[in-house]
Motif scaffolding. Structure first.
Motif, PDB file in Angstrom:
ATOM      1  N   ASP A 192       0.772  -0.979   0.124  1.00 19.70           N
ATOM      2  CA  ASP A 192       0.262  -0.049   0.164  1.00 19.70           C
ATOM      3  C   ASP A 192       0.928   1.475   0.012  1.00 19.70           C
ATOM      4  N   HIS A 193       1.991   0.669   0.242  1.00 25.25           N
ATOM      5  CA  HIS A 193       2.798   2.295   0.175  1.00 25.25           C
ATOM      6  C   HIS A 193       3.095   3.018  -2.264  1.00 25.25           C
ATOM      7  N   PRO A 194       2.637   4.443  -1.606  1.00 23.72           N
ATOM      8  CA  PRO A 194       2.539   4.759  -3.228  1.00 23.72           C
ATOM      9  C   PRO A 194       3.581   4.322  -4.158  1.00 23.72           C
ATOM     10  N   ALA A 195       5.211   4.389  -3.621  1.00 25.04           N
ATOM     11  CA  ALA A 195       5.930   3.809  -4.530  1.00 25.04           C
ATOM     12  C   ALA A 195       6.120   2.512  -5.107  1.00 25.04           C
ATOM     13  N   VAL A 196       5.988   1.054  -3.630  1.00 21.70           N
ATOM     14  CA  VAL A 196       5.591   0.346  -4.481  1.00 21.70           C
ATOM     15  C   VAL A 196       3.956  -0.206  -5.132  1.00 21.70           C
ATOM     16  N   ALA A 197       3.259   0.506  -4.960  1.00 19.39           N
ATOM     17  CA  ALA A 197       2.541   0.291  -5.647  1.00 19.39           C
ATOM     18  C   ALA A 197       2.718   0.798  -6.621  1.00 19.39           C
ATOM     19  N   ALA A 198       2.817   1.608  -7.243  1.00 21.02           N
ATOM     20  CA  ALA A 198       3.206   2.026  -8.940  1.00 21.02           C
ATOM     21  C   ALA A 198       4.564   1.131  -9.122  1.00 21.02           C
ATOM     22  N   PHE A 199       5.428   0.493  -8.280  1.00 23.47           N
ATOM     23  CA  PHE A 199       6.382  -0.865  -9.075  1.00 23.47           C
ATOM     24  C   PHE A 199       5.497  -1.557  -9.542  1.00 23.47           C
ATOM     25  N   LEU A 200       5.065  -2.251  -8.562  1.00 24.66           N
ATOM     26  CA  LEU A 200       3.658  -3.405  -8.725  1.00 24.66           C
ATOM     27  C   LEU A 200       2.550  -3.060 -10.759  1.00 24.66           C
ATOM     28  N   ALA A 201       1.666  -1.517 -10.319  1.00 23.19           N
ATOM     29  CA  ALA A 201       1.840  -1.585 -11.544  1.00 23.19           C
ATOM     30  C   ALA A 201       2.592  -0.913 -12.846  1.00 23.19           C
ATOM     31  N   ARG A 202       3.719  -0.879 -12.698  1.00 22.48           N
ATOM     32  CA  ARG A 202       4.611  -0.459 -14.056  1.00 22.48           C
ATOM     33  C   ARG A 202       5.161  -2.696 -14.641  1.00 22.48           C
ATOM     34  N   ASP A 203       4.647  -3.093 -13.489  1.00 20.04           N
ATOM     35  CA  ASP A 203       4.682  -4.637 -13.987  1.00 20.04           C
ATOM     36  C   ASP A 203       4.394  -5.551 -14.965  1.00 20.04           C
ATOM     37  N   LEU A 204       3.105  -4.559 -15.028  1.00 15.57           N
ATOM     38  CA  LEU A 204       1.880  -5.382 -15.340  1.00 15.57           C
ATOM     39  C   LEU A 204       1.636  -4.646 -17.248  1.00 15.57           C
ATOM     40  N   THR A 205       1.142  -5.753 -17.826  1.00 12.96           N
ATOM     41  CA  THR A 205       0.813  -5.115 -19.761  1.00 12.96           C
ATOM     42  C   THR A 205      -0.530  -6.018 -19.699  1.00 12.96           C
ATOM     43  N   GLY A 206      -1.440  -6.000 -20.864  1.00  7.47           N
ATOM     44  CA  GLY A 206      -2.608  -6.280 -20.930  1.00  7.47           C
ATOM     45  C   GLY A 206      -3.678  -5.279 -20.860  1.00  7.47           C
ATOM     46  N   GLU A 207      -4.654  -6.230 -20.654  1.00 11.47           N
ATOM     47  CA  GLU A 207      -5.672  -5.194 -20.411  1.00 11.47           C
ATOM     48  C   GLU A 207      -6.669  -6.042 -19.488  1.00 11.47           C
TER      49      GLU A 207
END
Length: 311
Positions: A192-207
């Motif tokens: 739930d830390h903003p930086a870590v949430a952004a890291f997890l989101a950057r890992d994603l591809t697709g829809e």
């Protein structure tokens, strides 16, 4: 706001490399002669893993964090993979930012986490030898304890656990991604830390409803074999052009004790002869050394020391 929660929005940039363009995040410096700091992530990571550390360095340093070939927004770059390919990409990045033997940057410091430590050491000992003024290894870069007869794929599964398992999964939405990572014994407390949430989101591809990790599995297999078995990679720290600092976490990838390194193993590695100084970062594991207050402080202090030493 603590370093672990701080998010400074970086610029998305692209660096020409063999086969295409390497994606990277860029945090500007306030002064033209500031040190150049290049942050290199681990085997299934991405550039955003460094956000708290980059935020702490930004302004005083020019900071660049690439997505390695086969990961996140560099996932489309073709093989061949392997740590030599990453070292070549890293050298191209350094040349793009004007690093040179005469000090095009005020100082150039390479920082590598986990597998990124092996990449930075290999680049510093080889293709980027004349471009590097300082080296910081963050829980990586020195040989791990690997049984000689162990199967490489089995070892990677043991080392990486859920980080590797996710490559076979799809997720309907971001809350499902969060739920998966919340069960990880080391990453879970940080989702739930903003930086870590952004890291997890950057890992994603697709829809949605078919989100998946952008990490290319073959890249992990080839890079992992290099990290665990390639003698040239494992011996890179014996031929570094500059002193290096190893910051090691007390706990491992799954939060276990001992971690990837401990005092007994390090004492037998001949680090003094290799001009590598090892420092424990108490209270951290393999992931929180990037995100916790004590981890961010230890890494940024080591970077500033390396830059100052090169003056």
């Amino acid at each position: 706001m603590s370093p672990a929660e701080d998010v400074v929005t970086p610029e998305e940039i692209r660096i020409p490399v063999e086969g295409g363009e390497l994606a990277a995040l860029y945090w500007a410096a306030d002064a033209p002669a500031a040190p150049l700091v290049v942050l290199v992530h681990g085997i299934t990571g991405n550039a955003m893993a460094w956000a708290p550390i980059a935020a702490a360095l930004a302004g005083g340093c020019e900071v660049v964090a690439p997505d390695l070939r086969g990961r996140a927004r560099s996932a489309g770059l073709p093989g061949p993979y392997g740590l030599s390919a990453h070292a070549a990409d890293l050298t191209a990045l350094l040349e793009r930012f004007g690093a040179d033997a005469e000090g095009g940057a005020d100082a150039t410091v390479l920082v590598g986490h986990s597998m990124g430590g092996f990449v930075t050491a290999l680049a510093a000992a080889g293709s980027a030898r004349d471009l590097v003024h300082g080296l910081v290894l963050v829980d990586g870069g020195l040989p791990f304890a690997v049984p000689p007869a162990a199967d490489t794929d089995d070892m990677l599964a043991v080392f990486l656990g859920p980080s590797l398992e996710r490559l076979d999964l799809t997720f309907p939405d971001l809350p499902a991604v969060r739920s998966f990572w919340s069960g990880h014994p080391a990453v879970g407390p940080w989702v739930d830390h903003p930086a870590v949430a952004a890291f997890l989101a950057r890992d994603l591809t697709g829809e949605a409803p078919e989100l998946r990790s952008a990490v290319v599995y073959e890249a992990v297999r080839v890079d992992g074999a290099d990290m665990l078995r390639n003698e040239a990679v494992l011996e890179a720290t014996t031929d570094l052009p500059v002193p290096a600092t190893l910051l090691w976490a007390t706990r491992g990838m799954q939060g276990q004790v001992p971690g990837l390194y401990d005092e007994v193993r390090l004492a037998g590695m001949g680090l003094q002869d290799a001009h590598v100084t090892a420092r424990e970062v108490p209270g951290t594991d393999h992931w929180s050394i990037l995100w916790s207050d004590q981890g961010v402080q230890a890494v940024t202090a080591a970077v500033r020391e390396a830059a100052e030493r090169s003056r």
